[in-house]
Design a protein around this motif. Sequence first.
Motif, PDB file in Angstrom:
ATOM      1  N   GLU A 152      -7.729 -43.994  61.647  1.00 28.55           N
ATOM      2  CA  GLU A 152      -7.779 -42.736  61.369  1.00 28.55           C
ATOM      3  C   GLU A 152      -8.733 -43.055  60.627  1.00 28.55           C
ATOM      4  OE1 GLU A 152      -8.139 -39.944  63.906  1.00 28.55           O
ATOM      5  OE2 GLU A 152      -7.065 -41.127  65.462  1.00 28.55           O
ATOM      6  N   ILE A 153      -7.316 -43.420  59.259  1.00 26.24           N
ATOM      7  CA  ILE A 153      -8.010 -42.971  57.758  1.00 26.24           C
ATOM      8  C   ILE A 153      -9.729 -43.596  58.100  1.00 26.24           C
ATOM      9  CG2 ILE A 153      -8.510 -44.134  55.595  1.00 26.24           C
ATOM     10  CD1 ILE A 153      -5.271 -44.648  55.918  1.00 26.24           C
ATOM     11  N   ALA A 154     -10.239 -44.739  58.588  1.00 28.63           N
ATOM     12  CA  ALA A 154     -11.893 -45.617  58.810  1.00 28.63           C
ATOM     13  C   ALA A 154     -12.421 -44.404  59.399  1.00 28.63           C
ATOM     14  CB  ALA A 154     -11.541 -46.821  59.324  1.00 28.63           C
ATOM     15  N   SER A 155     -11.977 -43.656  60.198  1.00 29.93           N
ATOM     16  CA  SER A 155     -12.960 -42.654  60.984  1.00 29.93           C
ATOM     17  C   SER A 155     -13.139 -41.074  60.256  1.00 29.93           C
ATOM     18  CB  SER A 155     -12.369 -42.344  62.265  1.00 29.93           C
ATOM     19  OG  SER A 155     -10.896 -41.442  62.418  1.00 29.93           O
ATOM     20  N   ILE A 156     -12.055 -41.231  59.475  1.00 30.50           N
ATOM     21  CA  ILE A 156     -12.242 -40.144  58.385  1.00 30.50           C
ATOM     22  C   ILE A 156     -13.496 -40.655  57.019  1.00 30.50           C
ATOM     23  CG2 ILE A 156     -11.268 -38.585  56.587  1.00 30.50           C
ATOM     24  CD1 ILE A 156      -9.364 -38.401  58.763  1.00 30.50           C
ATOM     25  N   LEU A 157     -13.152 -42.005  57.285  1.00 33.37           N
ATOM     26  CA  LEU A 157     -14.278 -42.133  56.726  1.00 33.37           C
ATOM     27  C   LEU A 157     -15.662 -42.581  56.355  1.00 33.37           C
ATOM     28  CD1 LEU A 157     -13.724 -43.476  52.454  1.00 33.37           C
ATOM     29  CD2 LEU A 157     -14.229 -45.263  54.044  1.00 33.37           C
ATOM     30  N   LEU A 158     -14.937 -41.918  57.029  1.00 34.18           N
ATOM     31  CA  LEU A 158     -16.976 -42.490  58.170  1.00 34.18           C
ATOM     32  C   LEU A 158     -17.836 -41.286  58.869  1.00 34.18           C
ATOM     33  CD1 LEU A 158     -16.663 -45.179  60.908  1.00 34.18           C
ATOM     34  CD2 LEU A 158     -17.905 -45.201  59.045  1.00 34.18           C
ATOM     35  N   LEU A 159     -16.687 -40.424  59.022  1.00 32.11           N
ATOM     36  CA  LEU A 159     -17.054 -38.616  58.889  1.00 32.11           C
ATOM     37  C   LEU A 159     -17.534 -38.433  57.946  1.00 32.11           C
ATOM     38  CD1 LEU A 159     -17.511 -36.506  61.285  1.00 32.11           C
ATOM     39  CD2 LEU A 159     -15.212 -35.708  59.993  1.00 32.11           C
ATOM     40  N   VAL A 160     -17.148 -38.806  56.667  1.00 31.26           N
ATOM     41  CA  VAL A 160     -17.996 -38.152  54.760  1.00 31.26           C
ATOM     42  C   VAL A 160     -18.591 -39.139  54.589  1.00 31.26           C
ATOM     43  CG1 VAL A 160     -16.671 -38.212  52.527  1.00 31.26           C
ATOM     44  CG2 VAL A 160     -15.205 -38.027  55.002  1.00 31.26           C
ATOM     45  N   VAL A 161     -19.194 -40.394  55.078  1.00 29.84           N
ATOM     46  CA  VAL A 161     -20.262 -40.985  55.027  1.00 29.84           C
ATOM     47  C   VAL A 161     -21.538 -40.422  55.302  1.00 29.84           C
ATOM     48  CG1 VAL A 161     -21.845 -43.183  55.719  1.00 29.84           C
ATOM     49  CG2 VAL A 161     -19.500 -43.580  54.588  1.00 29.84           C
ATOM     50  N   MET A 162     -21.053 -40.287  57.190  1.00 30.00           N
ATOM     51  CA  MET A 162     -21.921 -38.989  58.018  1.00 30.00           C
ATOM     52  C   MET A 162     -22.442 -38.149  57.096  1.00 30.00           C
ATOM     53  SD  MET A 162     -21.423 -40.558  61.759  1.00 30.00           S
ATOM     54  CE  MET A 162     -21.107 -38.538  61.824  1.00 30.00           C
ATOM     55  N   VAL A 163     -21.585 -36.978  56.795  1.00 26.32           N
ATOM     56  CA  VAL A 163     -21.608 -35.580  56.448  1.00 26.32           C
ATOM     57  C   VAL A 163     -22.655 -35.835  54.899  1.00 26.32           C
ATOM     58  CG1 VAL A 163     -21.241 -33.720  55.427  1.00 26.32           C
ATOM     59  CG2 VAL A 163     -19.934 -34.653  57.077  1.00 26.32           C
ATOM     60  N   GLY A 164     -22.771 -36.642  54.157  1.00 21.37           N
ATOM     61  CA  GLY A 164     -22.454 -37.185  52.935  1.00 21.37           C
ATOM     62  C   GLY A 164     -24.263 -37.679  53.179  1.00 21.37           C
ATOM     63  N   ALA A 165     -24.276 -38.487  54.074  1.00 16.44           N
ATOM     64  CA  ALA A 165     -25.612 -38.676  54.416  1.00 16.44           C
ATOM     65  C   ALA A 165     -26.709 -37.711  54.619  1.00 16.44           C
ATOM     66  CB  ALA A 165     -25.910 -39.971  54.931  1.00 16.44           C
ATOM     67  N   ILE A 166     -26.108 -36.803  55.667  1.00 16.18           N
ATOM     68  CA  ILE A 166     -27.306 -35.873  55.692  1.00 16.18           C
ATOM     69  C   ILE A 166     -27.343 -34.659  54.412  1.00 16.18           C
ATOM     70  CG2 ILE A 166     -27.158 -33.385  56.907  1.00 16.18           C
ATOM     71  CD1 ILE A 166     -25.331 -35.437  59.304  1.00 16.18           C
ATOM     72  N   VAL A 167     -26.104 -34.448  53.584  1.00 15.99           N
ATOM     73  CA  VAL A 167     -26.502 -34.251  52.830  1.00 15.99           C
ATOM     74  C   VAL A 167     -26.956 -33.979  51.974  1.00 15.99           C
ATOM     75  CG1 VAL A 167     -25.603 -32.797  50.630  1.00 15.99           C
ATOM     76  CG2 VAL A 167     -24.366 -32.481  52.537  1.00 15.99           C
ATOM     77  N   LEU A 168     -27.292 -35.337  51.672  1.00 16.29           N
ATOM     78  CA  LEU A 168     -28.477 -35.834  50.477  1.00 16.29           C
ATOM     79  C   LEU A 168     -29.666 -36.164  51.618  1.00 16.29           C
ATOM     80  CD1 LEU A 168     -26.208 -39.738  49.651  1.00 16.29           C
ATOM     81  CD2 LEU A 168     -27.246 -37.672  47.616  1.00 16.29           C
ATOM     82  N   THR A 169     -30.040 -36.131  52.357  1.00 10.00           N
ATOM     83  CA  THR A 169     -31.623 -36.186  52.559  1.00 10.00           C
ATOM     84  C   THR A 169     -32.199 -35.335  52.838  1.00 10.00           C
ATOM     85  OG1 THR A 169     -30.481 -36.463  54.702  1.00 10.00           O
ATOM     86  CG2 THR A 169     -31.892 -38.992  54.073  1.00 10.00           C
ATOM     87  N   LYS A 170     -31.058 -34.175  53.126  1.00 12.00           N
ATOM     88  CA  LYS A 170     -31.410 -32.114  53.258  1.00 12.00           C
ATOM     89  C   LYS A 170     -32.282 -31.814  51.521  1.00 12.00           C
ATOM     90  CE  LYS A 170     -30.632 -30.113  56.625  1.00 12.00           C
ATOM     91  NZ  LYS A 170     -30.189 -29.519  57.723  1.00 12.00           N
ATOM     92  N   GLU A 171     -31.356 -32.185  50.435  1.00 13.45           N
ATOM     93  CA  GLU A 171     -31.746 -31.979  49.420  1.00 13.45           C
ATOM     94  C   GLU A 171     -33.105 -32.680  49.100  1.00 13.45           C
ATOM     95  OE1 GLU A 171     -30.163 -29.855  46.985  1.00 13.45           O
ATOM     96  OE2 GLU A 171     -28.481 -29.827  48.455  1.00 13.45           O
ATOM     97  N   ARG A 172     -32.874 -33.761  48.781  1.00 13.26           N
ATOM     98  CA  ARG A 172     -35.027 -34.038  48.795  1.00 13.26           C
ATOM     99  C   ARG A 172     -35.823 -33.318  49.693  1.00 13.26           C
ATOM    100  NH1 ARG A 172     -34.611 -40.427  48.465  1.00 13.26           N
ATOM    101  NH2 ARG A 172     -32.811 -39.875  47.434  1.00 13.26           N
ATOM    102  N   VAL A 173     -35.436 -33.858  50.830  1.00 17.94           N
ATOM    103  CA  VAL A 173     -36.119 -32.809  51.377  1.00 17.94           C
ATOM    104  C   VAL A 173     -36.868 -31.383  50.866  1.00 17.94           C
ATOM    105  CG1 VAL A 173     -36.973 -31.070  53.269  1.00 17.94           C
ATOM    106  CG2 VAL A 173     -36.243 -33.265  54.080  1.00 17.94           C
ATOM    107  N   LYS A 174     -35.786 -30.336  50.381  1.00 18.02           N
ATOM    108  CA  LYS A 174     -35.912 -29.302  49.615  1.00 18.02           C
ATOM    109  C   LYS A 174     -36.926 -29.155  48.457  1.00 18.02           C
ATOM    110  CE  LYS A 174     -32.123 -26.992  50.527  1.00 18.02           C
ATOM    111  NZ  LYS A 174     -30.660 -26.317  50.461  1.00 18.02           N
ATOM    112  N   SER A 175     -36.483 -30.280  47.594  1.00 20.96           N
ATOM    113  CA  SER A 175     -37.210 -30.471  46.132  1.00 20.96           C
ATOM    114  C   SER A 175     -38.844 -30.956  46.642  1.00 20.96           C
ATOM    115  CB  SER A 175     -36.350 -31.413  45.308  1.00 20.96           C
ATOM    116  OG  SER A 175     -36.129 -31.948  45.504  1.00 20.96           O
TER     117      SER A 175
END
Lengths: 175, 337
Positions: A152-175
């Motif tokens: 379960e810890i591994a799955s939460i880690l993967l979820l965090v990474v996934m959300v992080g990747a989406i947030v990072l790419t969205k920011e770049r599109v805005k600027s």
Amino acid sequence: MEALVSFFSHYMLYILMGLTLLTAVGVVYSKNAVHSVVALLLTMILVAGIYLMLDAEFIAAVQLLVYAGGIIVLFVFMLLLVALHKDEAQRLFNTYTVVSLGLVAFLVIVLAVVFFGMPFGPEPATVTNIVKGGSTEAVAGTLYSTYILPFEIASILLLVVMVGAIVLTKERVKS
Amino acid sequence: MDFTMINIVIPTVKILIVFAVILLSVLVMTYAERKVIAFMQVRLGPMRVGPWGLLQPIADALKLFSKEDIIPTMADKLVYFLAPTLAIVPAFLTFLVVPFGDQTTFFGLLKHPTSMAISDFNIGLLYILAISSVGIYGILLGGWSSNSKYPLLGALRSAAQIVSYEVPLTLALVGPILLANTLSMKGIVEAQAKGMWFIVPQFFGFLVYLACAVAETNRAPYDLPEAEQELVAGFHTEYSGMKFAFFYLAEYANMIVVSAIATVVFLGGWLPVPGLAFLHIPAIIWFALKVGFFLFIFLWLRATYPRYRYDQLMQIGWKFFIPVALINIFVTALLVL
């Protein structure tokens, strides 16, 4: 005939391992990045074959599904968008010979320690075991009972990474 | 029966039969596709070769054999040769676990009945998904190695589409797996023999699977990778002769595979239609009828619906099919618990 089949199935593992090493060398020494990726794909498929010979048919299928069918597709996808011919003229190998030799020696020692410390079970019986029922239930049982917390810890880690990747790419599109 | 018979002769014979049947079905399928779509559009379709154009597929095959094999000058030769093989090998390998019927003695030739699948093991369905996920490299590498712009665009579209639709396709199959409590193709059919066909409790899963299966095989209305008006023929524009035929064979073999999975997982495989068991129709005929029904749906869709726009395609895949499949899994899991 029976002797021939058992002889072949015994040495199949070594044949697969040899081919895996060959394709892995191909990944490193190809000048063309797409050839490297094709070699990497073959390596992944052959690794799935090794898992299969070791009675781990579920891991073999997942290896094919995730690595061969998922991750390398993304590699190829990126490569198709790059102008490859510009890189081919350049020297693609680094010159840190001493450092790399040291690192390789370290890696070999670590792997050797792990290998010789491993409590190996009996020799796998391959095809017979897989046709009889295989190890899928055993994998699920172990994963969801004994090792449920790390899983379960591994799955939460993967979820965090996934959300992080989406947030990072969205920011770049805005600027 | 001795060792050689069980482990070598029977499997080899089965493989040869399955191989021949697939090749024949592809031939029939190309004819049926032209005829069915022609009738739906109030045309006659092929009529010249043989009575009602029945020999048309054979003429097509002979033409492909005798065509010149053209290799573009700037093509990456190694990858260009590898791509058709990478497309066709996974397509044929998936037939390893498809159960065409329960058990057979090959019309009394064998003393002990043998299974009508080439092999059956515990991870059958997972095996099909794993092997067919490798088939995409044929399209991707074929498009890239031609070194031409239309194939490259077709390959890129295809890669994005297949990767996106593989997720809901797999999720849609999880519901029936939960109900059957096994991944073995034979086990799934046997689970349906005890209860009802899984199309009843898994109706939404079935619809998602059907739509994603059409997208996975690059057929209309999801045929963006080979949209004729925009991309000539997509990833195989530069291929000719037998290499082109390989891509063609792979596409049709994949259609048969996804239809066979739909038959096994949702429509009870080789089981007779409930209430018609008294007819004593052999199991393999039921299986063929059900697969044929799905193949007909493929043609029907092609003749009925226009092609999706690319952003629409991605939107339905990620924002509609995946949530529906996930909800389906949650509800099924709750009920099974």
